[in-house]
Design an enzyme around this catalytic site. Structure first.
Site, PDB file in Angstrom:
ATOM      1  CD  GLU A   1      -4.669   5.228   0.818  1.00 50.09           C
ATOM      2  OE1 GLU A   1      -4.585   5.962   1.819  1.00 50.09           O
ATOM      3  OE2 GLU A   1      -5.650   4.508   0.568  1.00 50.09           O
TER       4      GLU A   1
ATOM      5  NE  ARG B   1      -5.595  -3.885 -20.685  1.00 51.57           N
ATOM      6  CZ  ARG B   1      -5.935  -3.470 -21.919  1.00 51.57           C
ATOM      7  NH1 ARG B   1      -6.713  -2.414 -22.095  1.00 51.57           N
ATOM      8  NH2 ARG B   1      -5.520  -4.118 -22.985  1.00 51.57           N
TER       9      ARG B   1
ATOM     10  CB  THR C   1      -3.776   4.391 -22.560  1.00 51.08           C
ATOM     11  OG1 THR C   1      -3.270   4.505 -23.898  1.00 51.08           O
ATOM     12  CG2 THR C   1      -5.258   4.740 -22.550  1.00 51.08           C
TER      13      THR C   1
ATOM     14  CE1 TYR D   1      -4.270   0.918  -0.281  1.00 50.91           C
ATOM     15  CE2 TYR D   1      -4.465  -1.215   0.780  1.00 50.91           C
ATOM     16  CZ  TYR D   1      -5.028  -0.183   0.052  1.00 50.91           C
ATOM     17  OH  TYR D   1      -6.327  -0.262  -0.352  1.00 50.91           O
TER      18      TYR D   1
ATOM     19  CG  ASP E   1      -7.189  11.274 -24.257  1.00 51.16           C
ATOM     20  OD1 ASP E   1      -6.198  10.512 -24.339  1.00 51.16           O
ATOM     21  OD2 ASP E   1      -8.318  10.884 -23.924  1.00 51.16           O
TER      22      ASP E   1
ATOM     23  CE  LYS F   1      -6.335   2.954 -25.815  1.00 48.00           C
ATOM     24  NZ  LYS F   1      -7.325   4.035 -25.992  1.00 48.00           N
TER      25      LYS F   1
END
Ligand SMILES: *Cc1c(COP(=O)(O)O)cnc(C)c1O
Length: 433
Positions: free
Chosen positions: A63, A243, A234, A61, A208, A237
């Site tokens: 954060e 991903r 992303t 974890y 984008d 791609k």
């Protein structure tokens, strides 16, 4: 005492623990091996990326941001995230700040929207049916439910950005944000011109580059830096990483973007995916990546010409990037019928609306092809010719199952000559039986 003594399940392989799921993996591996993948948003990532993505970093974890975490024990994941950040900034020359935590492209966009706007604020974007993305104001997406989109599109006569419509939308909407970026636009986007229009109206420019980030990284498409205020993408791609998503911002917007990602939209970052992003960015900085991207674009140009020569209506007459948009109605079919015919022979594309579309999004008059995945497998100009030929043959034979089966066998033969990275043929054959 070893952990296996407490719980013998902890160290067993997937095959032993879950043969049911393993059998699904085998079927998918066979599908990937025997199909030719031409969905423009897909790719095959590196073995090293999958290794990082399957690593023990999933256990942590973290954060917050490197050096400013809400949890202890983050020294090493901090190092991994810092590598990802510094490599991302190196890869995109002129970028100032990056957040590598967004779980996907759509998450990156939602976080950017919430940093740049308040609910109800107006923005301008390319409409979904003209090549834009769902996360740019579609009524079914949070961007369209919580914010107020005004859309521009492309010109019906040549398929290029309708600059009059962009200016009109900006004049009418008085937007906070203008978005440049698309999922089905085959030509170079003029980011400088978008920036001039947005900034003259007091709006921010958000680019984008989800589809083209690999092309930009390779220096084969003009960069959105330094024109854009925010750049989202992303990572899976054309960039060929795990991903995921990421957001670039100007230094003065850095804190707002970071807060919008966490705690604004996400909880704990996926540290294993962030590590995998670091690997992908390192590999994208190598000369091999630029050569791969160049081959991808060469293949796209060759495929566009081969399709046009066989009667496909290639929108804009060709492509500058890795994707091709085609009108298939000259061949006597809809996008849906063409896609089904190609699927039957193992060539995967998607149906797509075209400029001036008259059919519903479920049917469409067009299809979209893309070359990133096939190029990763090593396919070249000869295979592009072959794919165009199979395309017309499959469409012509769409009601002749014997002929479709004959074409499918040819496709499988060619596909198997180009192994999918990470798909060990011998191991797969053993597990299949
Ligand atoms: C693919 C894409 C996205 C969304 O990415 P996901 O990772 O699927 O959420 C966003 N914007 C554009 C332009 C895209 O093409």
């Amino acid at each position: 005492m070893s952990n296996a003594a407490h719980d013998p399940m902890m160290n067993l392989s997937l095959r032993k623990v879950d043969p049911e799921l393993d059998a699904i993996f085998v079927k998918e591996a066979v599908r990937q091996r025997d199909h030719i993948e031409l969905i423009a948003s897909e790719n095959y990532t590196y073995a090293a990326v999958r290794e990082a993505q399957g690593s023990i970093l999933t256990n942590k974890y973290a954060e917050g941001l490197p050096g400013k975490r809400y949890y202890a024990g983050c020294d090493y994941v901090d190092e991994a995230e810092n590598l990802a950040r510094s490599r991302a900034l190196q890869l995109f020359v002129g970028s100032e700040h990056v957040n590598v935590q967004p779980h996907s492209g759509a998450s990156a966009n939602t976080a950017t929207f919430t940093a740049a706007m308040s609910p109800g604020d107006p923005f301008v974007a390319m409409s979904l049916d003209q090549g834009g993305h769902l996360s740019h104001g579609a009524s079914v997406n949070i961007s369209g439910k919580w914010f107020k989109p005004t859309f521009y599109g492309v010109r019906a006569e040549d398929g290029l950005v309708d600059w009059d419509a962009v200016q009109r939308a900006v004049d009418e909407a008085k937007p906070k944000v203008v978005i440049a970026g698309a999922s089905a636009y085959p030509r170079v986007l003029d980011f400088e011109k978008f920036a001039a229009i947005a900034h003259a109206a007091g709006a921010k420019l958000m680019v984008d580059m989800a589809h083209i980030s690999g092309v930009v990284a390779a220096g084969l498409h003009p960069s959105p830096f330094p024109h854009a205020d925010y750049v989202t993408t992303t990572t899976h791609k054309t960039l060929r990483g795990p991903r995921g998503g990421m957001i670039f911002a100007r230094t003065d917007e850095a804190a707002a973007i970071d807060r919008a990602v966490f705690p604004g939209n996400q909880g704990g970052p996926l540290m294993h995916v962030i590590a995998a992003k670091a690997v992908a960015y390192k590999l994208a900085l190598q000369p091999e990546f630029r050569a791969y991207m160049q081959r991808t674009l060469d293949n796209a140009k060759a495929l566009a010409a081969a399709l046009a020569a066989r009667g496909f209506g290639v929108i804009t007459g060709g492509t500058d990037i890795h994707l091709i948009l085609c009108d298939v109605t000259p061949l006597g079919v809809t996008g849906k019928e063409a896609t089904a015919a190609l699927e039957a022979v193992g060539v995967t594309i998607n149906k797509n609306s075209i400029p001036g579309e008259t059919r519903s999004p479920m049917v469409t008059s067009g299809v979209r092809y893309g070359t990133p995945a096939a190029t990763t497998r090593g396919m070249g100009l000869a295979e592009m010719e072959q794919i165009a030929q199979w395309s017309v043959e499959a469409i012509a034979a769409r009601e002749d199952s014997a002929k479709l089966e004959q074409i499918r066998r040819e496709v499988v033969k060619v596909a198997q000559r180009f192994p999918v990275p990470g798909n060990d043929a011998a191991e797969l054959a053993a597990r299949e039986s």
